[in-house]
Design an enzyme around this catalytic site. Sequence first.
Site, PDB file in Angstrom:
ATOM      1  N   CYS A 116      35.529  38.004  45.175  1.00  0.00           N
ATOM      2  CA  CYS A 116      35.269  36.578  45.081  1.00  0.00           C
ATOM      3  C   CYS A 116      36.503  35.731  45.370  1.00  0.00           C
ATOM      4  O   CYS A 116      36.378  34.537  45.607  1.00  0.00           O
ATOM      5  CB  CYS A 116      34.716  36.282  43.705  1.00  0.00           C
ATOM      6  SG  CYS A 116      33.517  37.520  43.195  1.00  0.00           S
ATOM      7  N   HIS A 256      35.520  29.449  40.564  1.00  0.00           N
ATOM      8  CA  HIS A 256      34.604  30.508  40.980  1.00  0.00           C
ATOM      9  C   HIS A 256      33.464  30.582  39.962  1.00  0.00           C
ATOM     10  O   HIS A 256      33.686  30.579  38.750  1.00  0.00           O
ATOM     11  CB  HIS A 256      35.347  31.840  41.053  1.00  0.00           C
ATOM     12  CG  HIS A 256      34.441  33.016  41.268  1.00  0.00           C
ATOM     13  ND1 HIS A 256      33.398  32.976  42.167  1.00  0.00           N
ATOM     14  CD2 HIS A 256      34.400  34.243  40.691  1.00  0.00           C
ATOM     15  CE1 HIS A 256      32.763  34.147  42.139  1.00  0.00           C
ATOM     16  NE2 HIS A 256      33.352  34.927  41.249  1.00  0.00           N
ATOM     17  N   ASN A 286      26.439  34.535  40.851  1.00  0.00           N
ATOM     18  CA  ASN A 286      27.748  34.786  41.440  1.00  0.00           C
ATOM     19  C   ASN A 286      27.550  35.141  42.923  1.00  0.00           C
ATOM     20  O   ASN A 286      27.017  36.196  43.240  1.00  0.00           O
ATOM     21  CB  ASN A 286      28.415  35.938  40.680  1.00  0.00           C
ATOM     22  CG  ASN A 286      29.796  36.265  41.207  1.00  0.00           C
ATOM     23  OD1 ASN A 286      30.200  35.813  42.264  1.00  0.00           O
ATOM     24  ND2 ASN A 286      30.520  37.075  40.455  1.00  0.00           N
TER      25      ASN A 286
HETATM   26  N1  ACO Z   1      20.083  42.553  30.030  1.00  0.00           N
HETATM   27  C1  ACO Z   1      20.090  43.001  28.775  1.00  0.00           C
HETATM   28  N2  ACO Z   1      21.106  43.721  28.264  1.00  0.00           N
HETATM   29  C2  ACO Z   1      22.145  43.985  29.066  1.00  0.00           C
HETATM   30  C3  ACO Z   1      22.180  43.555  30.394  1.00  0.00           C
HETATM   31  C4  ACO Z   1      21.087  42.817  30.882  1.00  0.00           C
HETATM   32  N3  ACO Z   1      21.043  42.347  32.140  1.00  0.00           N
HETATM   33  N4  ACO Z   1      23.337  43.955  30.938  1.00  0.00           N
HETATM   34  C5  ACO Z   1      24.008  44.617  30.008  1.00  0.00           C
HETATM   35  N5  ACO Z   1      23.285  44.652  28.873  1.00  0.00           N
HETATM   36  C6  ACO Z   1      23.629  45.286  27.620  1.00  0.00           C
HETATM   37  C7  ACO Z   1      24.535  46.477  27.835  1.00  0.00           C
HETATM   38  O1  ACO Z   1      23.786  47.628  28.109  1.00  0.00           O
HETATM   39  C8  ACO Z   1      25.238  46.558  26.506  1.00  0.00           C
HETATM   40  O2  ACO Z   1      24.361  47.164  25.577  1.00  0.00           O
HETATM   41  P1  ACO Z   1      24.949  48.148  24.439  1.00  0.00           P
HETATM   42  O3  ACO Z   1      25.830  47.287  23.594  1.00  0.00           O
HETATM   43  O4  ACO Z   1      23.715  48.610  23.762  1.00  0.00           O
HETATM   44  O5  ACO Z   1      25.696  49.205  25.172  1.00  0.00           O
HETATM   45  C9  ACO Z   1      25.379  45.090  26.149  1.00  0.00           C
HETATM   46  O6  ACO Z   1      24.380  44.367  26.833  1.00  0.00           O
HETATM   47  C10 ACO Z   1      26.693  44.547  26.610  1.00  0.00           C
HETATM   48  O7  ACO Z   1      26.993  43.653  25.678  1.00  0.00           O
HETATM   49  P2  ACO Z   1      28.389  42.953  25.733  1.00  0.00           P
HETATM   50  O8  ACO Z   1      29.432  43.860  26.265  1.00  0.00           O
HETATM   51  O9  ACO Z   1      28.626  42.313  24.422  1.00  0.00           O
HETATM   52  O10 ACO Z   1      28.096  41.865  26.818  1.00  0.00           O
HETATM   53  P3  ACO Z   1      29.049  40.691  27.179  1.00  0.00           P
HETATM   54  O11 ACO Z   1      28.860  39.582  26.214  1.00  0.00           O
HETATM   55  O12 ACO Z   1      30.434  41.175  27.434  1.00  0.00           O
HETATM   56  O13 ACO Z   1      28.428  40.215  28.543  1.00  0.00           O
HETATM   57  C11 ACO Z   1      28.885  40.371  30.877  1.00  0.00           C
HETATM   58  C12 ACO Z   1      28.411  41.118  29.628  1.00  0.00           C
HETATM   59  C13 ACO Z   1      27.909  39.229  31.163  1.00  0.00           C
HETATM   60  C14 ACO Z   1      28.895  41.328  32.040  1.00  0.00           C
HETATM   61  C15 ACO Z   1      30.270  39.787  30.586  1.00  0.00           C
HETATM   62  O14 ACO Z   1      31.137  40.775  30.118  1.00  0.00           O
HETATM   63  C16 ACO Z   1      30.865  39.145  31.802  1.00  0.00           C
HETATM   64  O15 ACO Z   1      30.400  38.144  32.276  1.00  0.00           O
HETATM   65  N6  ACO Z   1      31.938  39.708  32.322  1.00  0.00           N
HETATM   66  C17 ACO Z   1      32.480  39.268  33.577  1.00  0.00           C
HETATM   67  C18 ACO Z   1      31.620  39.860  34.634  1.00  0.00           C
HETATM   68  C19 ACO Z   1      31.795  39.219  35.944  1.00  0.00           C
HETATM   69  O16 ACO Z   1      32.261  38.100  36.102  1.00  0.00           O
HETATM   70  N7  ACO Z   1      31.374  39.950  36.935  1.00  0.00           N
HETATM   71  C20 ACO Z   1      31.446  39.482  38.238  1.00  0.00           C
HETATM   72  C21 ACO Z   1      32.558  40.115  38.845  1.00  0.00           C
HETATM   73  S1  ACO Z   1      32.607  39.886  40.502  1.00  0.00           S
HETATM   74  C22 ACO Z   1      33.627  38.665  40.651  1.00  0.00           C
HETATM   75  O17 ACO Z   1      33.244  37.567  40.429  1.00  0.00           O
HETATM   76  C23 ACO Z   1      34.966  38.988  40.983  1.00  0.00           C
END
Ligand code: ACO
Length: 329
Positions: A116, A256, A286
């Site tokens: 990104c 972003h 995103n």
């Molecule tokens: N629906 C339901 N549950 C989900 C989903 C979903 N789509 N995705 C993950 N989960 C679950 C996981 O399995 C996990 O379950 P578990 O605890 O039973 O193992 C749990 O949700 C994860 O919970 P958290 O880690 O508390 O989630 P968090 O609040 O950290 O949110 C997220 C996850 C949204 C990915 C967050 O960490 C985030 O936004 N991180 C940055 C990601 C990002 O920007 N990615 C793009 C990168 S590319 C770029 O832009 C460079």
Amino acid sequence: MGNTRICLLGVGAYLPERIMTNEEWTEHVDTSDEWITARTGIKRRRIAADGEGTVDMAVAAALCALDDAGLAPDEIDEIIVTTDTPEVYIPDTAAFVQYRLGAREIPAYALGSSGCAGFLQALDIARARCHFGVGRVLVIGVEVLSRLISWNDRNTSVLFGDAAAAFIIGQGKLGAEIIGVTAGTDGSRVDILMMEVGGSRRPFTLEEAQQGEHQHVIMNGRELFKEAVRRMSEAACRVIEQAGVTLQDIALVVPHQANLRIIQAVAKKLDMPLNKFFINVQEYGNTGSASVPLALWEARKNGLIAGGDLVLLTSFGAGFHWAAALLRF
Ligand code: ACO
């Protein structure tokens, strides 16, 4: 670099017609609108139509930017395309774009796989090329991420969307001045966002493809979150400091659009009100390297930028890369 004024001459974007809601994702993975909204702020995203590819979208965004600048394709002197979802692996997407756009036989190249942050990295290069004497550079950020990711992986699939957006920059007196650009990389963090299978280190095998490994994005969401907030804030402060202005002087921040909570955390870290941040992640998810130019295009279209405004762009991406730019409209 001298005192040459390098400007944003035109901005354009292209969005595929198909809108996919969070609710629709529940048909593919175990998720919910509530989870996606609460964790990311995303409500819907665009999905490229069958048969619609990276080049189709890149050219549509480029034509929109050319129209905005009042220029014809043969008035462009260089093309840079940034994408993680190239048209094909060889040759690069820029070659296809040069021909399809009807540009002259000018230099055209791609920045691939820098995620990104790719668009602002390309802007940095384009700006330097204009200082060097190149007339007008077309910079395109384009992603068809819906074809890269696994539709069975709830951890990543719901986060992304498809889009293209473009800037035309060049020397001139009109248009927003690009006052500064800064960029950086910390390659010790490649592990937090990566597609491992498919490169020279680990070429595809039939077994892995059958298991969907070729679409498996390794993502440490929590680490990514922390790095994103830190690096986007640091890059923003650096470009502002280099320009000799302060955060109070900024009219609008265009970050972003990966996640609403990341944007909120950046606002908090910079001690700036959230209403100074342009946010459209709820509409498009995103969109990778298209995200920042798409957001700027929409902010301007919505009349949120006035003449004289200082606008700050800031981004992060897999690598870990980051970049920020400062523009005066
Ligand atoms: N629906 C339901 N549950 C989900 C989903 C979903 N789509 N995705 C993950 N989960 C679950 C996981 O399995 C996990 O379950 P578990 O605890 O039973 O193992 C749990 O949700 C994860 O919970 P958290 O880690 O508390 O989630 P968090 O609040 O950290 O949110 C997220 C996850 C949204 C990915 C967050 O960490 C985030 O936004 N991180 C940055 C990601 C990002 O920007 N990615 C793009 C990168 S590319 C770029 O832009 C460079």
